[in-house]
Structure formats: structure tokens, C-alpha cells
Scaffold this active site. Structure first.
Site, short mmCIF file in Angstrom:
data_model
loop_
_atom_site.label_atom_id
_atom_site.label_comp_id
_atom_site.label_asym_id
_atom_site.label_seq_id
_atom_site.Cartn_x
_atom_site.Cartn_y
_atom_site.Cartn_z
N HIS A 362 78.25 7.57 -20.58
CA HIS A 362 78.48 6.95 -19.48
C HIS A 362 78.30 7.49 -18.25
O HIS A 362 78.89 7.05 -17.01
CB HIS A 362 80.10 6.44 -19.70
CG HIS A 362 80.16 5.50 -20.54
ND1 HIS A 362 80.41 4.08 -20.36
CD2 HIS A 362 80.31 5.54 -22.03
CE1 HIS A 362 80.39 3.54 -21.41
NE2 HIS A 362 80.77 4.30 -22.40
N LYS A 549 88.59 -1.25 -7.86
CA LYS A 549 87.91 -0.32 -8.83
C LYS A 549 88.61 0.94 -8.73
O LYS A 549 89.59 1.10 -7.91
CB LYS A 549 86.56 0.05 -8.78
CG LYS A 549 86.01 0.30 -7.43
CD LYS A 549 84.67 0.38 -7.21
CE LYS A 549 83.86 -0.82 -7.20
NZ LYS A 549 82.91 -0.99 -8.17
N ARG A 550 88.62 1.87 -9.75
CA ARG A 550 89.43 3.18 -9.71
C ARG A 550 88.96 3.97 -8.40
O ARG A 550 87.88 3.49 -7.90
CB ARG A 550 88.91 4.17 -10.67
CG ARG A 550 89.37 3.93 -12.10
CD ARG A 550 90.79 3.75 -12.48
NE ARG A 550 91.31 5.10 -12.13
CZ ARG A 550 92.03 5.78 -12.89
NH1 ARG A 550 91.98 5.64 -14.20
NH2 ARG A 550 92.43 6.96 -12.55
N LYS A 555 82.93 6.37 -5.59
CA LYS A 555 82.83 4.57 -5.31
C LYS A 555 82.96 4.39 -3.81
O LYS A 555 82.87 3.17 -3.41
CB LYS A 555 84.09 4.28 -6.24
CG LYS A 555 83.74 4.30 -7.68
CD LYS A 555 84.90 3.64 -8.40
CE LYS A 555 84.65 3.92 -9.96
NZ LYS A 555 83.86 2.84 -10.55
N THR A 657 80.66 -2.61 -14.15
CA THR A 657 80.79 -4.00 -14.88
C THR A 657 81.63 -5.01 -13.77
O THR A 657 81.43 -5.89 -14.00
CB THR A 657 81.61 -3.86 -16.12
OG1 THR A 657 82.76 -3.14 -15.99
CG2 THR A 657 80.66 -3.44 -17.28
N LYS A 661 81.13 -9.02 -12.73
CA LYS A 661 82.15 -9.93 -12.99
C LYS A 661 82.28 -10.95 -11.49
O LYS A 661 82.29 -11.98 -11.58
CB LYS A 661 83.59 -9.34 -13.07
CG LYS A 661 83.81 -8.73 -14.46
CD LYS A 661 84.97 -7.88 -14.53
CE LYS A 661 85.10 -6.75 -15.27
NZ LYS A 661 86.11 -5.60 -15.25
C1 LIG Z 1 85.91 -4.41 -14.94
C2 LIG Z 1 86.90 -3.42 -14.82
C3 LIG Z 1 86.81 -2.17 -14.28
C4 LIG Z 1 85.56 -1.75 -14.04
O1 LIG Z 1 85.13 -1.69 -12.72
P1 LIG Z 1 83.89 -1.32 -11.63
O2 LIG Z 1 83.89 -1.86 -10.35
O3 LIG Z 1 82.66 -1.39 -12.59
O4 LIG Z 1 84.24 0.22 -11.76
C5 LIG Z 1 88.15 -1.31 -14.18
N1 LIG Z 1 89.25 -1.62 -14.20
C6 LIG Z 1 89.50 -3.04 -14.74
C7 LIG Z 1 90.94 -3.56 -14.79
C8 LIG Z 1 88.36 -3.92 -15.02
O5 LIG Z 1 88.65 -5.16 -15.23
#
Ligand SMILES: *Cc1c(COP(=O)(O)O)cnc(C)c1O
Length: 812
Positions: A362, A549-550, A555, A657, A661
Site C-alpha cells: 500500500h 482525507k487523512r 496529501k 479511493t 467515490k
Molecule cells: C474513502 C475513505 C478514505 C480514503 O480517502 P482517500 O481520499 O483515498 O485518502 C478515508 N477515510 C474514509 C472515512 C473514507 O471513506
């Protein structure tokens, strides 16, 4: 018997009436509440229990079936499962939405509110854990016989509060009000050993004499697939002491030390480490990893021997997927069991191990690759350390016999500084290793695993991540779901590639209008949530520009907030200009020990306080920080997004991911050519995505040649003004020097290339402003995003794993 306050059943449809009765029975006899006195959480428990009965029926039928047909089983081992709320998932996958709605309506209870009061099961940090959850849904939906294995953390990921702009962490306690979806299996108790030493008997066999033992107790959650195709099990392990307490000590009045052993044992499943990129709490973390891996392997071997008798046929009947290196200790553990307990020769045992295991990588970030000090490994797992040494030795022999052109150095399991490299261990111990996007897989082959790839050229495969369309469109975006179902039917829910039937509708003005209406309704819903949670009023007609995101430097939330400041300055300089109103929405948690990430949260909030209260700005720009990002908040925010921020330093986001979405829900992406953004761009077409900045290659080059970020700042008027404002304390009048660590890093140590990409990002955002002003055309491009990203279904990912890695058949 009559129940107070209930309408007669005659007018309800049969199914709803039946369910209504079951809900009431559950409320009274299982939850133990009088309907007159029940609050939302009681109704939630009652409804969940009633729905759960249906899930359990399918679950048992499936298990009976599998006992008869004995299909190859897939075991997905993951330190994290970020599953979120479960009720709506079960209801919608079982096709019970309308029935539930009607039953609750007849009971006079707000169905939506009942769903919302379920606590999020937050047993994960971010993308890696959410991927595991989407994969569970897909494996069930595709009829694969699978188990998810992980840890039943008593406290999941911390709850985040924003206090005066700072992140404050609070303990999360998802279990306090009961968790109705799990079944405790108290009849199963596996003993997990730690420490001690290894002896050799007269036949040369190793005997591990452990110093400590804990019990692993399973809790099972049924995971129903789409249309109840199949129900699999998520089995999470809790740690318990061998004996609850020392009665002797207790009788002597020494109460604390009587319970000492129990407390230490239970510590193992107490908390989720709030960081998926660096190692913390080292020894405890290693124990957690071994604990759940060993318990899962014990389970897998018992099941295999029960059905197939002979341990040597394990690879024919079981595929074990290691989600990152956290369960990589499975390599020596499986070897140990086959050798020490089943008397197989080491070479043969290693072959079986290798043919059973697969590993998902990952991350390529060196600081995030797990590495355990040899001394600690020997202390906690002495027998495993011996086997790791044997593996390293065999690997060296193999390498020297086969490829004199490859140097052993980078491929060693035990490095020269006394560390066990878990990535190399997982790679060597598995027959397939996958990356999570095309770019990431390519970089794996060229960087961290280049020598291992040369030695085993067939081993690395790509399986680009995916998301389940059930949760991430069908459930979270009812407006768009209903429009799609009305226009192109329902087939896309079970097979997302069919969503491309919506492509021609992008040219249909009436469809565009309705698509835009659905988006606006989602934005109104989010605006209400923002008002409720942050006290900020935002205009639903403004562009919702979302970065969730985190919080991590790679990022690049910092890049976004710098552009926000530049935008603020530009508006101030020309308040009557032709601006595209924007709401910048941020959300995300920072690892509690990650100083820079926490400063970035504070900076965003400090900027928000200035911008949002500037009367000259009004609705032209708002900055919102939504606290406590989790799956449930993602489900409200994502369907309302116009613009999706995916702006990581190229080469650093393995896949992402979140990006998928957003695109599925019709947001346009502004992003770098990183992770799966590359593949999203290929599918939606370059006119429907905003790509900017350095490529992964460009990043590698400029890092090699070096650059002067201070000069870059000083030569860019917008950037230099923004940086100077932060430095002067314009956003932090109470502590003007607050952000010096942030700005100093930008000027003198800009590893994440924020300054280098700023100009390109700034320009891209100006193009986006123009594009959004043509609302109808924006909607057309938005439809093209939704219709073109069917490939990013986690069903497609799982089909790939099944075909290229697990060798298991997939139903229809
Ligand atoms: C999809 C998702 C992530 C991953 O988000 P990235 O933008 O790919 O880092 C992290 N936390 C939650 C709650 C998510 O639903």
C-alpha cells in the site's frame, strides 16, 4: 395480546406488517423496552435485530451450502476494517428499504433518524481500512466464500473535536451502547503465545516455551452481499486473559495485582493505533499484529483440516490475502505450524506457505514500510525470529544460484542495521504481490521491489483499488440513484460497468436538469449539516470544493489552503470582479503525534475565521472544517461535491479511493497524475478532469537535481503574499509566530513540493472557476464522470484478485 399505540396491520403490505410485528417483539423482548418509552437508539436496536434475523437466515443457508460443496475459501487479513454503519447496508443489500421505511412509518418513528443514530464502527484509519470494508461487500456480492479477519478494537479511531481551531482527540467507544451486529463465539478460544525461548528436543525439533499466553475470542459479523447473493463473515478477535484474576491475591486483599494479568492481556485489543503510515507503540503493535494473525491462521487450519484432512492441500483450498504488511508475520507463523506441529520439512512447508499467501503493498514511502528490530522480534517471538533467519538464508542461496546479476542487499529480510523488513518478508513469502493502481504497481517494480521483481518477474501484479457502488452511490446518494434507476434501470448496482448506459444522457437537456437538481438537493442537505455542526451558513449554489482525507503533508492540504489565501487576496483586491463563489470544505484527522498535520488543521481554521468573517467577501468564499471525518460524514459530503481535491505529491498516493467515490457521484477532479487519478483521467477523458503539476517522474527528477523553494516563493507574487501573511501572523493575531514551522518548511525544506506545484495549481483553479460558470456544461461533464467510472467498482478489483491471485471462481 395488544400493544399500545400500534395501528392495526390490515392496511399495511404483508411484508411491512410482518416486519412491524418483529420490530415490536424485538423492542419489547430483546431490548427490553416498552414502545411508549423507547428512544431512537432503542428503535435502532430493535430494527437492526429484526433485519438481522433475515441476514442470519441467508448466512446459515450459505454456510450449509459451503459445507456441502467445499469451495476454495478466501481469507482477507487486515489490521483495519473501516466498515461504518451497518444497518442501511444490510437493509439495502437485502432489498428491504421500502419495507423498513413503511414499517417504521407505521410505528410513527423517523426511519432516517433511526439509521443515523447507529455509531460508526471506526476500526480503521482511512483508505486501507475502507478498502477492506468495500472488499467484504464485493466478495459477498460476487458469491466468493470469504472471511475477513481482524481485531475487535474496544476503542476505534479517536473522535476528533475542533476546539478553537485545534484538533482535540477523544476516546472513541463504539461498543458502549451495544453492538447488535456481532455474535460472540465463546465456544472458540485460541491460545496465542508470546515471548519465552526455544528448546530443541532429541530429534532436533524446535519446541517453543512461551512466557505469556492470551486467549483470542472471536466475534462474528455477517456481511450480506448485494441482493443477499451470499453472506460472509467478518471475524474480529478480542484478547482475553487465560484466567480472569488471581483468586489467591484477591483473597489476600491485593485487588489491583489480582487483576493485573487480565489488564495486560486485554490491552492487546484495546485500541487502534491512530496512524497507518508510521509505527508507534512498537512492541504492543507487534503483539497486536501477531495476535490476530496467529488466531486467524489457527482458525484457517482447523477449518481446512476439518474439511480436507490433509494439511498439504492447503493452497488448493485456501487463499490468504495480507492487506499490507501488518499480517506479514503470517509467513513465519504458517511455516512454524507446518513444521513444528505438522512435522513437514522446512522446504516443503515454505512451498505450501508461499502458494497460500498473497500480499498487497500500500505504500512506497520508506518511513511507512514496517521494520521491526531483530531484538524485539526475538524477545516477543523467538521461534519466528529463527524462521525468519532461515527464510533469509534460503532466499540468499536461491538468489545466488539463480541470478548473480542481482545484489542481495535490497532484497534482504534482515537488514544490516538489525531490522526485519516486513515488506521483503511478505514479498518472499507470497506467490503474488499486488500494487493498488497502475502507477503504483509500476513504481513498485522500479523502486522498493526492483531487485525482488527481477528475481521473481511473475510475482507482482496490479489490482487497482475500487469502491462498492452499493454504499458509495446507491445508499449515500438517493437522488442520483433514483434518477439513474428511472433512466437506465438497476443493473449497474450489481455490475457498475452498466452505468455507462448513462453516457448518451449527458447530451439530454432534461436529464442534465434533473441530474443538477439531484446535486443541488445533496448540497442543501450538506449545507444544513454544516450549519448544524460548524455554525456556518453556506450558499448551496456556490461551488462545493471538497478536500477530505487523512491530514498528511503528502496529501497537500497546505497547497489548497495557500490557494485559498491567494483567492481571498484576489477577491479583496477586486471585490466587484467576476468571481465564482466557492465553499472550500475540509475534513480529516491528523495522527495525534503528527505535529505538522495538526498545525495544518489549525492553519485552515485560522484562515477560515478571517475569511468567513470578512464582510467584503460575503458568499464569494467560505472555508469550512467539518470535524470528525468518518465514513458516515463522507456519505453526506461526497454526494454534494462539485470539485474533488486529489492533489497529492505525484508518486506518493498509492491509489486513493476517495477520488473514485467523488467521480462516481459526479464531482470533477482537480488532481495530480498520481495513484488512480491517472486511470480516472483515462476513463473520464482529459476534458472532464483538471490535471496539473509535476508527474511522478518529474518529482523524482527535481528531488534529485534539487530546487530552491524560497526563490520559488519569492518569485511568485500570489504565493509570496500568502506565505508572508501567514508569517506576519495575519491569521493568528493571538500568536503571530504560530506557523513559523510551517512556513519555514515551505521555504527551506519543501519535500512535498508545494511551492513547485503552486503556480500550476493556481492556474488550474482559475480554469475551474471559468468552467463552473457554465453550469449546464459543468453538469454535462459531471454526468460523464459518473457514467465513465464504472470500472472503479470494488467488484472489478475483487474479480481481478480472484483471477490473478487467488485462483477462485466468481459467480455471475
Ligand atoms: C474513502 C475513505 C478514505 C480514503 O480517502 P482517500 O481520499 O483515498 O485518502 C478515508 N477515510 C474514509 C472515512 C473514507 O471513506
Amino acid at each position: 395480546m395488544t400493544l399500545s399505540g400500534l395501528e392495526p396491520f390490515e392496511s399495511a403490505s404483508g411484508a411491512a406488517a410482518d416486519l412491524q410485528q418483529r420490530i415490536v417483539d424485538r423492542l419489547i423482548y430483546t431490548v427490553g423496552k416498552d414502545p411508549d418509552r423507547a428512544d431512537l437508539s432503542h428503535w435502532n436496536a430493535a430494527l437492526s435485530l429484526a433485519v438481522r434475523d433475515h441476514v442470519v437466515d441467508y448466512w446459515h443457508t450459505g454456510m450449509r451450502n459451503r459445507r456441502a460443496h467445499r469451495p476454495k475459501r478466501v481469507y482477507y487479513l487486515s489490521m483495519e476494517f473501516l466498515i461504518g454503519r451497518l444497518l442501511r447496508d444490510a437493509v439495502s443489500n437485502l432489498g428491504m428499504d421500502e419495507t423498513c421505511h413503511e414499517a417504521m412509518e407505521r410505528l410513527g418513528v423517523d426511519y432516517e433518524a433511526v439509521i443515523q443514530c447507529e455509531a460508526d464502527a471506526a476500526l480503521g484509519n482511512g483508505g486501507l481500512g475502507r478498502l477492506a470494508a468495500c472488499f467484504l461487500d464485493s466478495m459477498s456480492s460476487l458469491g466468493i466464500s470469504a472471511f475477513g479477519y481482524g481485531i475487535r478494537y474496544e476503542h476505534g479511531l479517536f473522535r476528533q473535536r475542533i476546539d478553537n481551531g485545534w484538533q482535540v482527540e477523544e476516546a472513541e467507544d463504539w461498543l458502549v451502547s451495544g453492538h447488535v451486529w456481532e455474535f460472540e463465539r465463546s465456544e472458540v478460544r485460541h491460545t496465542i503465545n508470546f515471548g519465552g525461548h526455544v528448546e530443541t528436543d532429541q530429534n532436533g525439533r524446535a519446541i517453543w516455551r512461551p512466557a505469556d499466553r492470551v486467549i483470542a475470542s472471536p466475534f462474528d459479523t455477517p456481511i450480506a452481499g448485494w441482493q443477499a447473493a451470499n453472506v460472509n463473515t467478518l471475524r474480529l478477535w478480542a484478547a482475553n486473559p487465560i484466567k480472569m484474576f488471581d483468586l489467591d491475591k484477591f483473597n489476600r486483599g491485593d485487588y489491583l495485582s489480582a487483576a493485573r494479568h487480565a489488564v495486560l492481556a486485554e490491552t492487546i485489543s484495546r485500541i487502534l493505533y491512530p496512524d497507518d503510515t508510521t509505527q508507534e507503540g512498537k512492541e504492543l503493535r507487534l503483539k497486536q499484529e501477531y495476535f490476530f494473525t496467529a488466531a486467524s491462521l489457527e482458525d484457517i487450519l482447523i477449518r481446512h483440516l476439518m474439511f480436507h484432512g490433509d494439511v498439504e492441500s492447503l493452497p488448493d483450498h485456501a487463499a490468504i490475502q495480507l492487506n499490507d504488511t501488518h499480517p506479514a508475520i503470517a509467513v513465519p507463523e504458517l511455516l512454524r505450524r507446518l513444521v513444528d506441529e505438522h512435522d513437514l520439512p522446512l522446504e516443503k512447508a515454505f512451498d505450501i506457505t508461499n502458494r497460500t499467501l498473497c500480499y498487497t503493498n500500500h505504500t512506497l514511502m520508506p518511513e511507512a514500510l514496517e521494520r521491526w528490530p531483530v531484538d524485539m522480534m526475538r524477545h516477543v517471538l523467538p521461534r519466528h525470529m529463527q524462521l525468519i533467519e532461515w527464510i533469509d538464508h534460503q532466499h540468499r542461496k536461491y538468489l545466488e544460484n539463480h541470478r548473480t546479476d542481482i545484489s542481495f542487499g535490497s532484497t534482504k529480510v534482515i537488514d544490516d542495521y538489525g531490522g526485519v523488513r516486513m515488506g521483503n518478508l511478505a514479498f518472499i513469502g507470497s506467490h503474488r504481490v499486488n500494487g493498488v493502481s497502475a502507477l503504483h504497481t509500476d513504481l513498485m517494480k522500479k523502486t522498493v521491489f526492483s531487485d525482488l521483481h527481477a528475481l521473481y518477474p511473475e510475482r507482482i501484479v496490479n489490482q487497482t483499488n475500487g469502491i462498492t457502488p452499493r454504499r458509495w452511490l446507491y445508499q449515500c446518494n438517493p437522488g442520483l440513484r433514483d434518477l439513474l434507476i428511472e433512466s437506465i434501470g438497476e443493473r449497474w448496482v450489481g455490475d457498475l460497468e452498466y452505468i455507462e448506459a448513462a453516457l448518451p444522457l449527458a447530451e439530454n437537456a432534461n436529464f442534465r436538469e434533473r441530474f443538477a437538481e439531484a446535486k443541488l438537493a445533496n448540497k442543501v442537505r450538506l449545507a444544513e449539516e454544516i450549519k448544524k455542526r460548524c455554525g456556518i451558513s453556506v450558499d448551496p449554489h456556490a461551488m462545493f470544493d471538497v478536500h477530505i482525507k487523512r491530514i498528511h503533508e503528502y496529501k497537500r492540504q497546505l497547497l489548497n489552503i495557500l490557494e485559498t489565501i491567494a483567492r481571498y487576496n484576489a477577491i479583496k483586491a477586486d471585490p466587484n470582479g467576476e468571481w465564482t463563489p466557492r465553499v472550500k470544505i475540509f475534513a480529516g484527522k491528523a495522527a495525534p503525534g503528527y505535529f505538522m498535520a495538526k498545525m495544518i488543521i489549525k492553519l485552515i481554521n485560522d484562515v477560515a475565521a478571517v475569511v468567513n468573517n470578512d464582510p467584503e467577501i460575503g458568499n464569494l468564499l467560505k472555508v469550512v472544517y467539518m470535524p470528525n471525518y468518518n465514513v458516515s460524514s463522507a456519505e453526506i459530503i461526497i454526494p454534494a461535491a462539485d470539485l474533488s481535491e486529489q492533489i497529492s505529491t505525484a508518486g506518493m498516493e498509492a491509489s486513493g479511493t476517495g477520488n473514485m467515490k467523488f467521480a462516481l457521484n459526479g464531482a470533477l477532479t482537480v488532481g495530480t497524475l498520481d495513484g488512480a487519478n491517472v486511470e480516472i483521467g483515462e476513463r473520464v477523458g482529459e476534458d472532464n478532469i483538471f490535471i496539473f503539476g509535476l508527474t511522478a517522474e518529474g518529482v523524482a527528477d527535481i528531488r534529485k537535481t534539487g530546487f530552491n523553494s524560497n526563490e520559488i516563493v519569492n518569485n511568485n507574487p500570489e504565493l509570496s503574499q500568502a506565505v508572508q501573511m501567514i508569517e506576519r501572523g495575519d491569521f493568528s493575531p493571538d500568536d503571530r509566530g504560530r506557523f513559523h514551522a510551517v512556513t519555514d518548511k515551505l521555504r527551506y525544506d519543501d519535500y512535498f513540493l508545494v511551492t513547485v506545484d503552486f503556480a500550476a495549481y493556481f492556474d488550474a483553479q482559475r480554469v475551474i472557476d471559468g468552467a463552473f460558470r457554465n453550469a449546464d456544461d459543468w453538469t454535462r461533464r459531471s454526468i460523464l464522470n459518473t457514467a465513465n467510472v464504472g470500472w472503479f467498482s470494488s467488484d472489478r478489483s475483487i474479480r481481478g484478485y480472484a483471477r490473478d491471485m487467488w485462483n477462485v471462481p466468481v459467480g455471475s
